[in-house]
Design an enzyme around this catalytic site. Structure first.
Site, PDB file in Angstrom:
ATOM      1  N   LYS A 131     167.359 -53.895  55.477  1.00 31.61           N
ATOM      2  CA  LYS A 131     167.079 -53.184  54.218  1.00 31.61           C
ATOM      3  C   LYS A 131     165.586 -52.874  54.099  1.00 31.61           C
ATOM      4  O   LYS A 131     165.198 -51.792  53.660  1.00 31.61           O
ATOM      5  CB  LYS A 131     167.571 -54.018  53.035  1.00 31.61           C
ATOM      6  N   ASP A 179     170.126 -58.935  57.642  1.00 28.16           N
ATOM      7  CA  ASP A 179     170.570 -57.941  56.664  1.00 28.16           C
ATOM      8  C   ASP A 179     169.393 -57.537  55.768  1.00 28.16           C
ATOM      9  O   ASP A 179     169.207 -56.355  55.454  1.00 28.16           O
ATOM     10  CB  ASP A 179     171.725 -58.510  55.833  1.00 28.16           C
TER      11      ASP A 179
HETATM   12  N1  LIG Z   1     175.890 -58.631  52.906  1.00 25.52           N
HETATM   13  C1  LIG Z   1     175.100 -57.781  52.093  1.00 25.52           C
HETATM   14  C2  LIG Z   1     175.964 -56.717  51.514  1.00 25.52           C
HETATM   15  C3  LIG Z   1     175.183 -55.602  51.007  1.00 25.52           C
HETATM   16  O1  LIG Z   1     174.420 -54.944  51.710  1.00 25.52           O
HETATM   17  C4  LIG Z   1     174.456 -58.586  50.986  1.00 25.52           C
HETATM   18  O2  LIG Z   1     174.834 -59.728  50.851  1.00 25.52           O
HETATM   19  O3  LIG Z   1     173.569 -58.062  50.301  1.00 25.52           O
END
Ligand SMILES: N[C@@H](CC=O)C(=O)O
Ligand SMILES: NC(=O)C1=CN([C@@H]2O[C@H](COP(=O)(O)OP(=O)(O)OC[C@H]3O[C@@H](n4cnc5c(N)ncnc54)[C@H](OP(=O)(O)O)[C@@H]3O)[C@@H](O)[C@H]2O)C=CC1
Ligand code: NA
Length: 361
Positions: A222, A218
């Site tokens: 980003k 994740d």
């Molecule tokens: N799972 C993600 C949700 C947001 O993008 C996080 O924990 O940051």
């Protein structure tokens, strides 16, 4: 503006609530369609919009199955010089993300907190940019980084006004932030790792499968989105988020577990390993934090667990699901521009999505 919502889970439901809370008389939006993975409903734009209390029942009682070709056709037939249309994708689906070029080509704006399209295959990302340029339909993705925090819009403004972004660093995962703020406070003891992961999930911070947070993907997604938004020639052209150097926290024995529930059931087997990492950091007077860096000077993009002194801002100023994002730029130097606040959770994520929608009207 006519709005179709795809994905009515945690963020999707909250988004609908916020959208429908704008008083009808002053709202520039009309909700025309809702889709979950198993049901869909299309409202006649001339009829009254569904209420906050009723939309869930209307959707679940609909016998129609989602049909995205049909939705694209219906929506594009409604576009005219005085009527814009937007699809809001609140899923985390790759399949839905792959439809963005088709929607944008048809003149339908796309708003989403879903990171899949912007951090996946470079070909899809480039297609989205080119199709959007051709048709004039926009794609906005503020909530893909830092949820509702103004990260993407700030970065776009820095770049568009000619600032040179040297480095972006910070804590980009609400889940990882919550976990390590609770788990590693500087003391050698504290709650078990698996217990804080379970609470992060209950609070709605995690991805649908918590392993997608713990493997660092994740954060890597980003960082890929930020790196592509900077678009600097000194940064590696990331083919996908898998090109980011990412240090996973998933114990090898738990790789590939199909569901979040099964994964969380087995996680306690590895609590002792995480305890040791906490004790080692504490012995050095440090805490553990999962951080990400996009370094345009070194040409490096990486994510991993690091140790920070207990006096460092990553140790002292973060609580809950806070993200902290530091932009080091030519203008913001030597002191960076800092954005901090809740970086996950339904309310703040939906706010970023609705904020994007408001930018279209
Ligand atoms: N799972 C993600 C949700 C947001 O993008 C996080 O924990 O940051
Ligand atoms: N939660 C957060 O704090 C944040 C989330 N995000 C992003 O927001 C998005 C949504 O997250 P969240 O609401 O927490 O996740 P949820 O799992 O609660 O919701 C996702 C929803 O998408 C639906 N869905 C999946 N595939 C399809 C499909 N093909 N058509 C229609 N609906 C589909 C699922 O429906 P069904 O149940 O019917 O399968 C599910 O309800 C994700 O992309 C996430 O990364 C971004 C920032 C923060
Ligand atoms: Na954001």
């Amino acid at each position: 503006m006519l709005v179709a919502v795809v994905g009515v889970g945690l963020v999707g439901s909250e988004f609908i609530k916020q959208l429908l809370s704008i008083p009808a008389g002053s709202s520039p939006f009309k909700l025309v369609s809702l889709s979950s993975s198993s049901h869909t409903v299309f409202f006649d734009p001339a009829s009254a919009i569904p209420s906050v209390e009723k939309w869930k029942t209307i959707l679940s009682e609909s016998s129609e199955k989602p049909d995205y070709d049909g939705l694209t056709e219906k929506l594009s037939s409604l576009i005219n010089p005085s009527t814009k249309v937007a699809i809001v994708d609140n899923t985390s689906s790759d399949k839905i993300a792959s439809l963005y070029p088709q929607w944008l080509k048809a003149g339908i704006n796309v708003i989403t907190p879903n990171k899949k399209a912007y951090s996946g295959d470079l070909g899809l990302y480039e297609k989205i940019l080119s199709v959007s340029k051709e048709s004039g339909a926009r794609f906005l993705n503020e909530s893909t980084v830092g949820a509702g925090l103004p990260v993407i819009s700030t970065l776009k403004e820095l770049v568009a006004t000619g600032d040179k972004v040297q480095k972006i660093e910070g804590v980009f995962s609400g889940t990882m932030s919550y976990i390590f703020n609770e788990f590693s406070t500087g003391s050698p003891d504290g709650p078990s790792f698996s217990s804080v992961v379970s609470v992060a999930r209950e609070k709605g911070y995690t991805e649908p499968h918590p392993a997608d947070d713990l493997n660092g993907f994740d954060v890597a997604r980003k960082l890929t989105i930020l790196s592509r938004t900077i678009g600097s020639s000194s940064l590696p052209p990331l083919q996908s988020f898998t090109s980011v150097q990412t240090a996973s926290l998933i114990p090898p024995a738990l790789e590939g577990i199909s569901t979040g529930d099964k994964f969380l059931k087995r996680l306690p087997e590895f609590d002792a390993d995480f305890d040791r990492m906490r004790q080692d950091a504490s012995a050095e007077g440090k805490v553990l934090r999962f951080v990400g860096v996009v370094d345009g000077v070194k040409g490096e993009v990486k994510a991993g667990l690091e140790k920070y002194p207990t006096s460092h801002p990553f140790a002292t100023s973060l609580g809950g699901s806070d993200n902290i994002i530091m932009f080091h730029t030519e203008r913001y130097s030597p002191r960076p521009l800092i954005i901090q606040g809740a970086g996950a959770g339904a309310a703040v994520t939906a706010m970023g999505v609705l904020g994007d929608l408001l930018k279209l009207v």
